[in-house]
Design an enzyme around this catalytic site. Structure first.
Site, mmCIF file in Angstrom:
data_model
loop_
_atom_site.group_PDB
_atom_site.id
_atom_site.type_symbol
_atom_site.label_atom_id
_atom_site.label_comp_id
_atom_site.label_asym_id
_atom_site.label_seq_id
_atom_site.Cartn_x
_atom_site.Cartn_y
_atom_site.Cartn_z
ATOM 1 N N PRO A 1 0.818 -1.225 0.000
ATOM 2 C CA PRO A 1 0.000 0.000 0.000
ATOM 3 C C PRO A 1 0.850 1.272 0.000
ATOM 4 O O PRO A 1 0.351 2.339 -0.353
ATOM 5 C CB PRO A 1 -0.805 -0.103 1.309
ATOM 6 C CG PRO A 1 -0.779 -1.547 1.683
ATOM 7 C CD PRO A 1 0.531 -2.069 1.170
ATOM 8 N N GLU B 1 1.111 -7.552 8.345
ATOM 9 C CA GLU B 1 1.286 -6.091 8.236
ATOM 10 C C GLU B 1 2.318 -5.711 7.184
ATOM 11 O O GLU B 1 2.515 -4.527 6.899
ATOM 12 C CB GLU B 1 1.668 -5.502 9.589
ATOM 13 C CG GLU B 1 0.560 -5.578 10.632
ATOM 14 C CD GLU B 1 -0.759 -4.981 10.144
ATOM 15 O OE1 GLU B 1 -0.745 -3.817 9.706
ATOM 16 O OE2 GLU B 1 -1.783 -5.672 10.197
ATOM 17 N N ARG C 1 -1.047 -8.982 -21.055
ATOM 18 C CA ARG C 1 -1.878 -8.721 -22.234
ATOM 19 C C ARG C 1 -1.254 -7.689 -23.177
ATOM 20 O O ARG C 1 -1.682 -7.568 -24.325
ATOM 21 C CB ARG C 1 -3.300 -8.336 -21.841
ATOM 22 C CG ARG C 1 -3.426 -7.082 -21.026
ATOM 23 C CD ARG C 1 -4.861 -6.826 -20.632
ATOM 24 N NE ARG C 1 -5.737 -6.551 -21.766
ATOM 25 C CZ ARG C 1 -5.672 -5.452 -22.527
ATOM 26 N NH1 ARG C 1 -4.756 -4.528 -22.283
ATOM 27 N NH2 ARG C 1 -6.489 -5.274 -23.528
ATOM 28 N N ASP D 1 -6.552 -0.059 -28.423
ATOM 29 C CA ASP D 1 -6.281 0.457 -27.083
ATOM 30 C C ASP D 1 -5.402 1.697 -27.141
ATOM 31 O O ASP D 1 -5.639 2.665 -26.429
ATOM 32 C CB ASP D 1 -5.584 -0.602 -26.213
ATOM 33 C CG ASP D 1 -6.566 -1.651 -25.704
ATOM 34 O OD1 ASP D 1 -7.774 -1.534 -26.023
ATOM 35 O OD2 ASP D 1 -6.135 -2.574 -25.001
HETATM 36 C C1 9D3 Z 1 -5.172 -3.092 8.135
HETATM 37 C C2 9D3 Z 1 -3.693 -3.178 7.980
HETATM 38 N N1 9D3 Z 1 -3.130 -1.857 7.734
HETATM 39 C C3 9D3 Z 1 -2.762 -1.238 9.019
HETATM 40 C C4 9D3 Z 1 -3.007 0.211 9.021
HETATM 41 C C5 9D3 Z 1 -1.948 -1.891 6.860
HETATM 42 C C6 9D3 Z 1 -2.012 -2.852 5.763
HETATM 43 C C7 9D3 Z 1 -1.108 -3.893 5.736
HETATM 44 C C8 9D3 Z 1 -1.152 -4.816 4.693
HETATM 45 C C9 9D3 Z 1 -2.938 -2.733 4.729
HETATM 46 C C10 9D3 Z 1 -2.980 -3.659 3.698
HETATM 47 C C11 9D3 Z 1 -2.093 -4.700 3.697
HETATM 48 C C12 9D3 Z 1 -2.126 -5.701 2.590
HETATM 49 N N2 9D3 Z 1 -2.127 -5.063 1.266
HETATM 50 C C13 9D3 Z 1 -1.223 -5.310 0.331
HETATM 51 O O1 9D3 Z 1 -0.354 -6.152 0.529
HETATM 52 C C14 9D3 Z 1 -1.252 -4.545 -0.894
HETATM 53 C C15 9D3 Z 1 -2.174 -3.572 -1.380
HETATM 54 C C16 9D3 Z 1 -3.369 -3.019 -0.816
HETATM 55 O O2 9D3 Z 1 -3.837 -3.372 0.261
HETATM 56 N N3 9D3 Z 1 -4.025 -2.063 -1.548
HETATM 57 C C17 9D3 Z 1 -3.583 -1.634 -2.768
HETATM 58 N N4 9D3 Z 1 -2.469 -2.115 -3.318
HETATM 59 C C18 9D3 Z 1 -1.789 -3.064 -2.622
HETATM 60 S S1 9D3 Z 1 -0.375 -3.768 -3.141
HETATM 61 C C19 9D3 Z 1 -0.236 -4.729 -1.806
#
Ligand code: 9D3
Length: 247
Positions: free
Chosen positions: A88, A115, A153, A168
């Protein structure tokens, strides 16, 4: 192109291999998928892959040992590949990024759980960190599959129709125009007459005008990132006037 995915849930990736355009690209050798499970590299009797965070708090962190060993094996098998961590905190991917990613010969994709992974792995082993959007998922597996779908793709030979890729790029940065198929009347709703006219020039102009108009209505941010040629500007002006007349 070669993908090596590091994941605690290798079975999720069968979804890519079983059905559709990506499955065919993998079966025909346009792209290769190899999956590595950090749990296979854990040496203790419980095959531990996570641990409590230093500093305390909820949740667990993927520990360095097994994950690093999996990454090292993947890199040894794919020495030309670069390493991306799906997270994220990563750079938000768009179609332009997907096209850039498709230029490389291979990627090792790290899908995290819990996490996330120990920060020192990011510092030492990760070339790029990618996000697919501002919403909370349970792990990096679905994002890794999203990247693979979007990238594969684009590879030569992945799509049955070379036309699709060309089409595209023609409307790159725009939303799609509406689509219709038979029957000509559905619950009293007709198909736009121009699509039945057989006038391919008029149909092309109508579709482009609809694509521009829908982008203007729904995703003005996309229009601001794209320049319009004279014909496109005229078609959009026409759409906007018609939209305003329709109230
Ligand atoms: C609820 C957990 N959060 C604490 C504030 C942090 C968190 C940790 C791990 C939020 C999401 C994740 C798992 N997400 C991914 O591994 C992830 C992801 C995503 O959640 N949204 C958009 N792109 C991606 S790329 C990897």
């Amino acid at each position: 192109m070669r993908f090596d995915v590091i994941t605690l849930f290798p079975a999720m990736f069968r979804a890519l291999e079983d059905e559709g355009v990506i499955a065919r690209a993998l079966a025909s050798g346009v792209a290769e998928l190899h999956v590595w499970n950090p749990r296979d590299y854990a040496r203790d009797i419980h095959r531990t892959v996570d641990d409590r965070p230093y500093g305390g708090g909820p949740g667990m962190v993927m520990k360095v040992g097994p994950l690093r060993a999996a990454i090292e094996d993947a890199r040894a098998a794919a020495p030309l590949s670069r390493v991306a961590y799906l997270s994220p905190q990563g750079r938000l991917l768009d179609q332009r990024e997907m096209a850039r990613i498709a230029q490389d010969s291979g990627w090792v994709l790290i899908a995290g759980r819990y996490e996330g992974i120990d920060e020192r792995l990011i510092a030492g082993w990760v070339d790029e960190e990618w996000s697919i959007g501002d919403y909370v998922l349970s792990g990096g597996e679905l994002p890794a599959m999203v990247v693979m779908d979007a990238v594969i793709r684009l590879l030569p030979g992945a799509l049955g129709h070379a036309d699709s890729a060309r089409e595209d790029s023609h409307v790159a940065g725009l939303l799609d125009h509406p689509h219709y198929t038979r029957p000509a009347l559905v619950d009293g709703q007709p198909v736009p007459a121009v699509l039945l006219s057989g006038d391919h020039g008029a149909i092309q102009r109508w579709r482009l005008g609809q694509a521009l108009g829908r982008t203007w209505l729904r995703r003005p941010d996309l229009l601001r990132r794209r320049s319009l040629n004279q014909q496109e500007q005229a078609l959009l002006d026409e759409f906007i006037h018609a939209h305003q007349d329709a109230g």
